[in-house]
Design a protein around this motif. Structure first.
Motif, PDB file in Angstrom:
ATOM      1  N   UNK A   1     -93.074  72.531  57.271  1.00  0.00           N
ATOM      2  CA  UNK A   1     -93.988  71.956  58.250  1.00  0.00           C
ATOM      3  C   UNK A   1     -95.274  72.784  58.236  1.00  0.00           C
ATOM      4  N   UNK A   2     -96.396  72.096  58.454  1.00  0.00           N
ATOM      5  CA  UNK A   2     -97.692  72.759  58.433  1.00  0.00           C
ATOM      6  C   UNK A   2     -98.086  73.179  59.832  1.00  0.00           C
ATOM      7  N   UNK A   3     -98.529  74.440  59.955  1.00  0.00           N
ATOM      8  CA  UNK A   3     -98.998  74.977  61.227  1.00  0.00           C
ATOM      9  C   UNK A   3    -100.456  75.387  61.094  1.00  0.00           C
TER      10      UNK A   3
ATOM     11  N   UNK B   1     -92.194  71.885  45.444  1.00  0.00           N
ATOM     12  CA  UNK B   1     -92.585  70.477  45.451  1.00  0.00           C
ATOM     13  C   UNK B   1     -93.053  70.009  46.828  1.00  0.00           C
ATOM     14  N   UNK B   2     -92.617  70.702  47.886  1.00  0.00           N
ATOM     15  CA  UNK B   2     -92.955  70.285  49.250  1.00  0.00           C
ATOM     16  C   UNK B   2     -94.179  71.005  49.822  1.00  0.00           C
ATOM     17  N   UNK B   3     -94.701  71.984  49.085  1.00  0.00           N
ATOM     18  CA  UNK B   3     -95.820  72.776  49.591  1.00  0.00           C
ATOM     19  C   UNK B   3     -97.136  72.229  49.043  1.00  0.00           C
TER      20      UNK B   3
ATOM     21  N   UNK C   1    -100.515  79.818  52.265  1.00  0.00           N
ATOM     22  CA  UNK C   1     -99.788  80.782  53.088  1.00  0.00           C
ATOM     23  C   UNK C   1     -98.452  80.177  53.498  1.00  0.00           C
ATOM     24  N   UNK C   2     -97.376  80.895  53.231  1.00  0.00           N
ATOM     25  CA  UNK C   2     -96.029  80.366  53.438  1.00  0.00           C
ATOM     26  C   UNK C   2     -95.222  81.361  54.272  1.00  0.00           C
TER      27      UNK C   2
ATOM     28  N   UNK D   1     -97.685  77.172  55.977  1.00  0.00           N
ATOM     29  CA  UNK D   1     -96.536  76.319  55.712  1.00  0.00           C
ATOM     30  C   UNK D   1     -95.270  77.079  56.076  1.00  0.00           C
ATOM     31  N   UNK D   2     -94.508  76.572  57.049  1.00  0.00           N
ATOM     32  CA  UNK D   2     -93.243  77.199  57.416  1.00  0.00           C
ATOM     33  C   UNK D   2     -92.101  76.488  56.701  1.00  0.00           C
TER      34      UNK D   2
END
Length: 321
Positions: A317-319, A195-197, A204-205, A305-306
């Motif tokens: 959090x997005x990098x 739900x958060x991605x 990419x995770x 996405x980390x």
């Protein structure tokens, strides 16, 4: 030698001392579990062991014995029968039941073990096809998938035995139900992460820390269901050990291009790898993942996405890399 290798060694010694047939199957999913059960239908006195593909590819232990049956894995070197459908796994057994177009390894195992007319085997192959093609439509397939993913090693061996004896009726056993329930709880966490991605064409995770019991393969399927064309997940298992998972729409992407570059393999639509970073440069494991993604996806910049564990549970959090 780690605990997984020690278990395999003990099974090898036991099989040789007692003259019992010995099987080696993939530890990670329902296809490996049902293939092991098929072996035990054919050979009720046999012994089954489980291992991940990375162990079989690199571990010396798996090459010192001639296995009676190998399923859903690269050939360890010497085998009588091998059942498989992975394009990246080269045949080598005495009798190969190998077809990269087959829906799952259990389908080929039933042929190789001459079990196509056995009703227990037919039920197991049916759920293996559903789970391995990511097209789960029956309750039995979903529960077998949960049991395979969320059982520990001893439970997996026990599951293979009871599935061989009772077929899908084993799902009514209270201890099997407890494993399945464990899986459903883990699925809740997976959905919370999903739900958060944010969904994109390529997602990419990176799991830089352990966040709990999660099926990363389930996460790739869920993100694809929500619209992602390709999902690449890297999980940091230890200070130097990394595990890669990929799921993709094979009409547009090929997971094996990335997985093989990281030392693994699989299918265009689902593949994976496990590898270690150098002793004195553990960060290279993460950097290698980014380098391979950029190279194989032809991207100069990468959105990542980390996923981390925090006081509120799990956050992302997005990098931009």
């Amino acid at each position: 030698m780690d605990l997984e290798d020690l278990r395999v060694l003990m099974s090898i010694v036991k099989a040789k001392l007692m003259g019992k047939p010995l099987a080696l199957c993939d530890i990670g999913d329902a296809d490996g579990l049902t293939s092991a059960a098929l072996f035990l239908i054919k050979y009720p006195n046999g012994l089954v062991t489980f291992a991940p593909p990375s162990k079989v590819q690199r571990g010396w232990l798996y090459r010192v014995v001639k296995w009676d049956f190998v399923a859903d894995l690269p050939c360890p070197g010497k085998a009588v029968i091998r059942a498989d459908h992975h394009r990246t796994n080269k045949p080598c057994a005495q009798f190969e039941y190998y077809d990269p177009e087959a829906p799952c390894s259990a389908y080929m195992a039933a042929k190789g073990l001459n079990l196509n007319s056995d009703p227990r085997a037919q039920g197991l192959v049916k759920v293996a096809i559903e789970t391995d093609t990511a097209n789960i439509v029956s309750r039995e397939a979903e529960e077998i998938d949960m049991a395979a993913r969320f059982s520990n090693y001893g439970e997996k061996v026990k599951l293979a035995k009871v599935l061989a004896q009772e077929g899908l009726g084993a799902l009514s056993e209270p201890w099997v139900k407890a494993i399945v329930e464990r899986g459903y709880k883990a699925k809740e966490l997976m959905l919370k992460i999903a739900d958060q991605i944010p969904i994109d064409n390529v997602v990419n995770v990176y799991f830089s820390t352990r966040v709990g019991s999660v099926s990363y393969r389930q996460l790739t399927i869920e993100l694809q269901r929500r619209g992602a064309g390709m999902v690449n997940i890297l999980v940091k298992l230890g200070s130097r050990t990394f595990r890669y998972y990929c799921g993709a729409d094979k009409s547009r992407f090929d997971c094996t291009r990335i997985a093989t570059a990281l030392g693994g393999g699989g299918h265009p639509y689902a593949a994976g790898a496990q590898y270690k970073a150098p002793l004195f440069n553990p960060r290279q494991g993460f950097e290698e993942f980014i380098r391979v993604l950029k190279d194989k996806l032809n991207m100069n910049k990468l959105s990542l996405i980390e996923v981390v564990k925090d006081t509120n549970g799990v956050s992302v959090r997005r990098l931009q890399l």
